[in-house]
Design an enzyme around this catalytic site. Structure first.
Site, PDB file in Angstrom:
ATOM      1  N   HIS A  79      -2.589   7.457   6.905  1.00  0.00           N
ATOM      2  CA  HIS A  79      -1.600   8.357   6.294  1.00  0.00           C
ATOM      3  C   HIS A  79      -2.274   9.636   5.798  1.00  0.00           C
ATOM      4  O   HIS A  79      -1.706  10.728   5.888  1.00  0.00           O
ATOM      5  CB  HIS A  79      -0.925   7.684   5.090  1.00  0.00           C
ATOM      6  CG  HIS A  79       0.274   6.856   5.435  1.00  0.00           C
ATOM      7  ND1 HIS A  79       1.387   7.362   6.057  1.00  0.00           N
ATOM      8  CD2 HIS A  79       0.540   5.543   5.211  1.00  0.00           C
ATOM      9  CE1 HIS A  79       2.294   6.396   6.207  1.00  0.00           C
ATOM     10  NE2 HIS A  79       1.794   5.280   5.710  1.00  0.00           N
TER      11      HIS A  79
ATOM     12  N   GLY B 290       0.842  -1.194   0.000  1.00  0.00           N
ATOM     13  CA  GLY B 290       0.000   0.000   0.000  1.00  0.00           C
ATOM     14  C   GLY B 290       0.873   1.238   0.000  1.00  0.00           C
ATOM     15  O   GLY B 290       2.018   1.200   0.454  1.00  0.00           O
TER      16      GLY B 290
ATOM     17  N   HIS C  94      -4.417   1.425   7.336  1.00  0.00           N
ATOM     18  CA  HIS C  94      -3.068   2.007   7.424  1.00  0.00           C
ATOM     19  C   HIS C  94      -2.930   3.182   6.446  1.00  0.00           C
ATOM     20  O   HIS C  94      -2.414   4.241   6.799  1.00  0.00           O
ATOM     21  CB  HIS C  94      -2.051   0.897   7.124  1.00  0.00           C
ATOM     22  CG  HIS C  94      -0.619   1.323   7.155  1.00  0.00           C
ATOM     23  ND1 HIS C  94       0.285   0.848   8.071  1.00  0.00           N
ATOM     24  CD2 HIS C  94       0.088   2.176   6.350  1.00  0.00           C
ATOM     25  CE1 HIS C  94       1.465   1.399   7.852  1.00  0.00           C
ATOM     26  NE2 HIS C  94       1.374   2.206   6.799  1.00  0.00           N
ATOM     27  N   GLU C  95      -3.429   2.990   5.207  1.00  0.00           N
ATOM     28  CA  GLU C  95      -3.274   4.045   4.192  1.00  0.00           C
ATOM     29  C   GLU C  95      -4.171   5.239   4.490  1.00  0.00           C
ATOM     30  O   GLU C  95      -3.764   6.393   4.306  1.00  0.00           O
ATOM     31  CB  GLU C  95      -3.558   3.487   2.789  1.00  0.00           C
ATOM     32  CG  GLU C  95      -2.670   2.326   2.355  1.00  0.00           C
ATOM     33  CD  GLU C  95      -1.197   2.503   2.672  1.00  0.00           C
ATOM     34  OE1 GLU C  95      -0.699   3.648   2.630  1.00  0.00           O
ATOM     35  OE2 GLU C  95      -0.533   1.499   2.990  1.00  0.00           O
TER      36      GLU C  95
ATOM     37  N   CYS D 252       6.024   0.039   7.427  1.00  0.00           N
ATOM     38  CA  CYS D 252       5.621   1.182   6.604  1.00  0.00           C
ATOM     39  C   CYS D 252       6.802   1.565   5.725  1.00  0.00           C
ATOM     40  O   CYS D 252       7.935   1.635   6.219  1.00  0.00           O
ATOM     41  CB  CYS D 252       5.222   2.351   7.504  1.00  0.00           C
ATOM     42  SG  CYS D 252       4.735   3.838   6.597  1.00  0.00           S
ATOM     43  N   LEU D 253       6.533   1.809   4.447  1.00  0.00           N
ATOM     44  CA  LEU D 253       7.618   2.185   3.536  1.00  0.00           C
ATOM     45  C   LEU D 253       8.310   3.471   3.987  1.00  0.00           C
ATOM     46  O   LEU D 253       9.459   3.717   3.624  1.00  0.00           O
ATOM     47  CB  LEU D 253       7.083   2.355   2.111  1.00  0.00           C
ATOM     48  CG  LEU D 253       6.601   1.077   1.409  1.00  0.00           C
ATOM     49  CD1 LEU D 253       6.031   1.416   0.040  1.00  0.00           C
ATOM     50  CD2 LEU D 253       7.738   0.072   1.287  1.00  0.00           C
TER      51      LEU D 253
ATOM     52  N   GLN E  93       3.129   9.966   1.169  1.00  0.00           N
ATOM     53  CA  GLN E  93       4.415   9.267   1.219  1.00  0.00           C
ATOM     54  C   GLN E  93       5.297   9.600   0.025  1.00  0.00           C
ATOM     55  O   GLN E  93       6.484   9.272   0.022  1.00  0.00           O
ATOM     56  CB  GLN E  93       4.194   7.758   1.292  1.00  0.00           C
ATOM     57  CG  GLN E  93       3.552   7.310   2.602  1.00  0.00           C
ATOM     58  CD  GLN E  93       3.419   5.810   2.644  1.00  0.00           C
ATOM     59  OE1 GLN E  93       2.448   5.256   2.125  1.00  0.00           O
ATOM     60  NE2 GLN E  93       4.385   5.144   3.245  1.00  0.00           N
TER      61      GLN E  93
HETATM   62 CO    CO Z   1       2.684   3.401   5.698  1.00  0.00          CO
END
Ligand code: CO
Length: 167
Positions: free
Chosen positions: A137, A46, A133-134, A91-92, A51
């Site tokens: 963000h 995701g 999660h997204e 998380c990226l 991000q």
């Molecule tokens: Co994330």
């Protein structure tokens, strides 16, 4: 299409609330395409627009084993939720850190696609967790913000040590 550099913790951009998308134009198509490409090349499941430094309410997810079930979410809203599950997440934007928080087990989401067509999605398991999660963000919330106070202190120490190690 192009890969976009990832915004990494503790960049303050990740704390910002993103704004709704109102223009469904070439700019949005390019954003979605680049987000998907960046997500896949980072081996993520995701990615949210903040991000890559874009404060718009846009996310892409693909939790399929083969990476061939891309879902594009524009202006997503959780309209129903039920149950609770422990969720081990990464998380990226916070490379190399994973920890367990609590998420809703099942959700119903309203969103629009890139052509502004409304749709509804019911999700459970990994997909439900990933979408939560997204959407977090998009509200400036990271999964580490949802850790218990003790685990959060551990995370901060871990991060400090790691940053020092890199200097
Ligand atoms: Co994330």
């Amino acid at each position: 299409m192009a890969l976009r550099p990832l915004v990494l913790y503790p960049d303050p951009l990740l704390k910002e609330r993103s704004v709704e998308v109102t223009e469904f134009d070439e700019g949005l198509f390019t954003l979605l395409d680049e987000m998907a490409e960046t997500m896949y090349s980072s081996r993520g499941i995701g990615l949210a627009a903040p991000q890559i430094g874009v404060l718009r309410r846009v996310a892409v997810v693909d939790v399929s084993p083969d990476g061939d079930e891309l879902i594009e979410l524009v202006n997503p809203v959780i309209v129903a939720e039920s149950g609770k599950v422990p969720s081990e997440e990464g998380c990226l934007s916070i490379p190399d850190y994973r920890d367990t928080i609590e998420r809703k087990a099942a959700i119903k989401v309203h969103a629009v696609d890139r052509n502004s067509r409304a749709f509804e999605l019911e999700a459970d398991d990994l997909l439900a967790i990933c979408i939560q999660h997204e959407i977090d963000h998009l509200d400036g919330v990271l999964f580490v913000d949802r850790l218990s106070r003790l685990k959060r202190e551990f995370f901060k120490r871990w991060f400090r040590k790691r940053s020092e190690g890199r200097e």
